[in-house]
Enzyme design. Sequence first.
Site, mmCIF file in Angstrom:
data_model
loop_
_atom_site.group_PDB
_atom_site.id
_atom_site.type_symbol
_atom_site.label_atom_id
_atom_site.label_comp_id
_atom_site.label_asym_id
_atom_site.label_seq_id
_atom_site.Cartn_x
_atom_site.Cartn_y
_atom_site.Cartn_z
ATOM 1 C CE LYS A 165 4.617 -4.606 -2.508
ATOM 2 N NZ LYS A 165 5.236 -3.264 -2.677
ATOM 3 N N GLY A 209 -3.523 0.466 2.813
ATOM 4 C CA GLY A 209 -3.179 1.303 1.667
ATOM 5 C C GLY A 209 -4.404 1.996 1.112
ATOM 6 C CB SER A 210 -4.891 3.616 -2.135
ATOM 7 O OG SER A 210 -4.576 2.545 -3.002
ATOM 8 C CB VAL A 215 -4.223 -0.891 -4.035
ATOM 9 C CG1 VAL A 215 -3.488 -2.215 -3.908
ATOM 10 C CG2 VAL A 215 -3.536 -0.005 -5.071
ATOM 11 N N GLY A 216 -6.989 -1.550 -2.404
ATOM 12 C CA GLY A 216 -7.725 -2.403 -1.460
ATOM 13 C C GLY A 216 -8.811 -3.211 -2.172
ATOM 14 C CD GLU A 241 -6.995 -1.487 9.523
ATOM 15 O OE1 GLU A 241 -7.571 -0.391 9.523
ATOM 16 O OE2 GLU A 241 -7.154 -2.342 10.404
ATOM 17 C CB CYS A 249 -4.861 6.129 7.292
ATOM 18 S SG CYS A 249 -4.255 5.375 8.798
ATOM 19 C CD GLU A 296 -6.720 9.191 2.582
ATOM 20 O OE1 GLU A 296 -6.614 8.430 1.606
ATOM 21 O OE2 GLU A 296 -6.521 8.835 3.754
HETATM 22 P P1 NAD Z 1 -1.202 1.983 -2.175
HETATM 23 O O1 NAD Z 1 -2.509 1.297 -2.113
HETATM 24 O O2 NAD Z 1 -0.772 2.555 -3.453
HETATM 25 O O3 NAD Z 1 -0.037 0.967 -1.750
HETATM 26 C C1 NAD Z 1 -0.106 0.214 -0.573
HETATM 27 C C2 NAD Z 1 0.648 -1.086 -0.795
HETATM 28 O O4 NAD Z 1 -0.015 -1.830 -1.811
HETATM 29 C C3 NAD Z 1 2.087 -0.901 -1.277
HETATM 30 O O5 NAD Z 1 2.923 -1.881 -0.692
HETATM 31 C C4 NAD Z 1 1.969 -1.154 -2.766
HETATM 32 O O6 NAD Z 1 3.168 -1.631 -3.350
HETATM 33 C C5 NAD Z 1 0.904 -2.237 -2.812
HETATM 34 N N1 NAD Z 1 0.205 -2.349 -4.088
HETATM 35 C C6 NAD Z 1 0.046 -1.405 -5.066
HETATM 36 N N2 NAD Z 1 -0.638 -1.928 -6.107
HETATM 37 C C7 NAD Z 1 -0.947 -3.203 -5.776
HETATM 38 C C8 NAD Z 1 -1.670 -4.243 -6.429
HETATM 39 N N3 NAD Z 1 -2.204 -4.074 -7.647
HETATM 40 N N4 NAD Z 1 -1.820 -5.412 -5.776
HETATM 41 C C9 NAD Z 1 -1.311 -5.594 -4.541
HETATM 42 N N5 NAD Z 1 -0.584 -4.669 -3.893
HETATM 43 C C10 NAD Z 1 -0.415 -3.483 -4.495
HETATM 44 O O7 NAD Z 1 -1.255 3.026 -1.009
HETATM 45 P P2 NAD Z 1 -0.162 4.126 -0.657
HETATM 46 O O8 NAD Z 1 -0.244 5.186 -1.682
HETATM 47 O O9 NAD Z 1 1.135 3.455 -0.407
HETATM 48 O O10 NAD Z 1 -0.716 4.647 0.758
HETATM 49 C C11 NAD Z 1 -1.627 5.678 0.867
HETATM 50 C C12 NAD Z 1 -2.998 5.173 1.226
HETATM 51 O O11 NAD Z 1 -2.942 4.261 2.312
HETATM 52 C C13 NAD Z 1 -3.903 6.281 1.712
HETATM 53 O O12 NAD Z 1 -5.163 6.173 1.113
HETATM 54 C C14 NAD Z 1 -4.020 6.049 3.210
HETATM 55 O O13 NAD Z 1 -5.156 6.559 3.797
HETATM 56 C C15 NAD Z 1 -3.923 4.588 3.287
HETATM 57 N N6 NAD Z 1 -3.460 4.169 4.626
HETATM 58 C C16 NAD Z 1 -4.355 3.597 5.473
HETATM 59 C C17 NAD Z 1 -3.968 3.217 6.750
HETATM 60 C C18 NAD Z 1 -4.936 2.573 7.708
HETATM 61 O O14 NAD Z 1 -4.501 1.969 8.667
HETATM 62 N N7 NAD Z 1 -6.239 2.677 7.511
HETATM 63 C C19 NAD Z 1 -2.657 3.431 7.146
HETATM 64 C C20 NAD Z 1 -1.769 4.017 6.258
HETATM 65 C C21 NAD Z 1 -2.195 4.384 4.985
#
Ligand code: NAD
Length: 477
Positions: free
Chosen positions: A171, A224-225, A228-229, A246, A280, A379
């Site tokens: 996704k 991701g964030s 959501v994580g 991550e 990140c 962050e």
């Molecule tokens: P996000 O969590 O909003 O989205 C990440 C993914 O999750 C997207 O594909 C999104 O569509 C999906 N998503 C959103 N809501 C969801 C739900 N309820 N259930 C399942 N999936 C869902 O993050 P973002 O805004 O796209 O990215 C920014 C964040 O990601 C920052 O906090 C950054 O630090 C982190 N990040 C971490 C790494 C790492 O390797 N540690 C790498 C890149 C980004």
Amino acid sequence: MKPMFIGGRWLAARDGRSLPVVSPADGLTFDHIARGGAHEVDLAVAAARAALDGPWGRMTATERGRILMKIGQQVLDHHEELAQIEARDTGKPLTTARNDITVMARYFEFYGSAADKLHGQTIPFVAGHQVSLVREPLGVTAHIVPWNYPAQTLSRSVAPALAMGNATVLKPAEDTSLSALRFAELATAAGLPEGALNIVTGLGEEAGAALAAHPGIDFISFTGSNEVGALVQQAAARHAVKCTLELGGKSPQIVFDDVDAARAVPIIVRAIIQNAGQTCTAGSRLLVQRSFQHEFVARVAEAFSKVRAGTPEMDLDCGPVMNPAQLQRVQRYVQGAREAGIPVLAEGRIAEGAPAGGYYVQPVMFGPVPRDAALAREEVFGPVLAVLPFDDEADAITLANGTDYGLLAAVWTENSGRLHRVAKAVKAGQVFMNCYGAGGGVELPFGGTRRSGHGREKGLLAMEEMSSTKTLVHYHG
Ligand code: NAD
């Protein structure tokens, strides 16, 4: 309108819904993607399961590895095309996008060549028995990735899963699905059997949530964030499946007074400016020994003030941020710091000619930032650098470990004892010594401690994460 890729076929959303694809460089819609949801996730998981029961599931590790290496070659053969797609979709400078695609190819080369190299073990046991530990794929693996490095995170997550013989459902982020969709064509051309890779595009709360909650998946790799994580981990817990998270970071650059400043300064500036701070592992905190902070900070400020943000084609130090929400988020932090009276040490520029509708942020460096300020702990995910002075080694460690995160850190000193003491004491998944995030690090196990998440991606450890072991006990008398 770009359809989804499920079971080797291209599919529109059942209800015909789509999402606009907007260029961050000018704010204009230039394409559409399918808005998949629970129905399409069902189809994708079923297609992945069928792939495990079909030719993909029957392949040897060597055969899988060969396909992955061919995928890497396909990526290289279409390098410029993919870089253009990525730059347009994310707004990042073309040079950065080109580097991302090189790293994408590298992931498939690395895991392609590693596919048949993760061996099992034999275990001494009671007399008359032979015990072996074999590695097996987990099954159907789900991969949810963010928008900052779409091609890289796709590859980082999917390549080791495929190398281990899993069938994958990806996704991509709703803002940046285009490189993944083009990638699916290249993977097919390289011989990846249908169903081994499925891509469901759509919103996180629809397609992403449906995928994380799907009872047919065996593992989730989420990048991701933190917010959501946490939801993804809850969904995984409901089905007792493993997940890797991550998440975010607030990574410190710890600089002592004997630093090789000429070497450190450009690396420190790049570590926060790269990808407009939307990394990140951005080095968003500059911790400097108080005794020489003025001298060193002045050098960083001078370099920082030369930073320029512009369109992908201008190919400057960074591009715009991803979307209006991200723009507002960064502006909120910058405005908060200004209102709190935190001094501005340097500001970059938005290049002349950058379209007014684009999501550009003026890079800014603040300091000294109070230790309890939001800028010191949270962050931002934008081109904003926080400078914090420290007194001595012990204070540096306290300050470095003073956030909820623990993703990356760098230590800068010519004193090798201090280098290793501090590297050992800092809580982070990776620590760089007199360098930072060097070389992309496909080979280097990567991941967080504390609120930066858990599990390891990259390197051979990712293949361990994305597999399980089976203990075989054979009585032979
Ligand atoms: P996000 O969590 O909003 O989205 C990440 C993914 O999750 C997207 O594909 C999104 O569509 C999906 N998503 C959103 N809501 C969801 C739900 N309820 N259930 C399942 N999936 C869902 O993050 P973002 O805004 O796209 O990215 C920014 C964040 O990601 C920052 O906090 C950054 O630090 C982190 N990040 C971490 C790494 C790492 O390797 N540690 C790498 C890149 C980004």
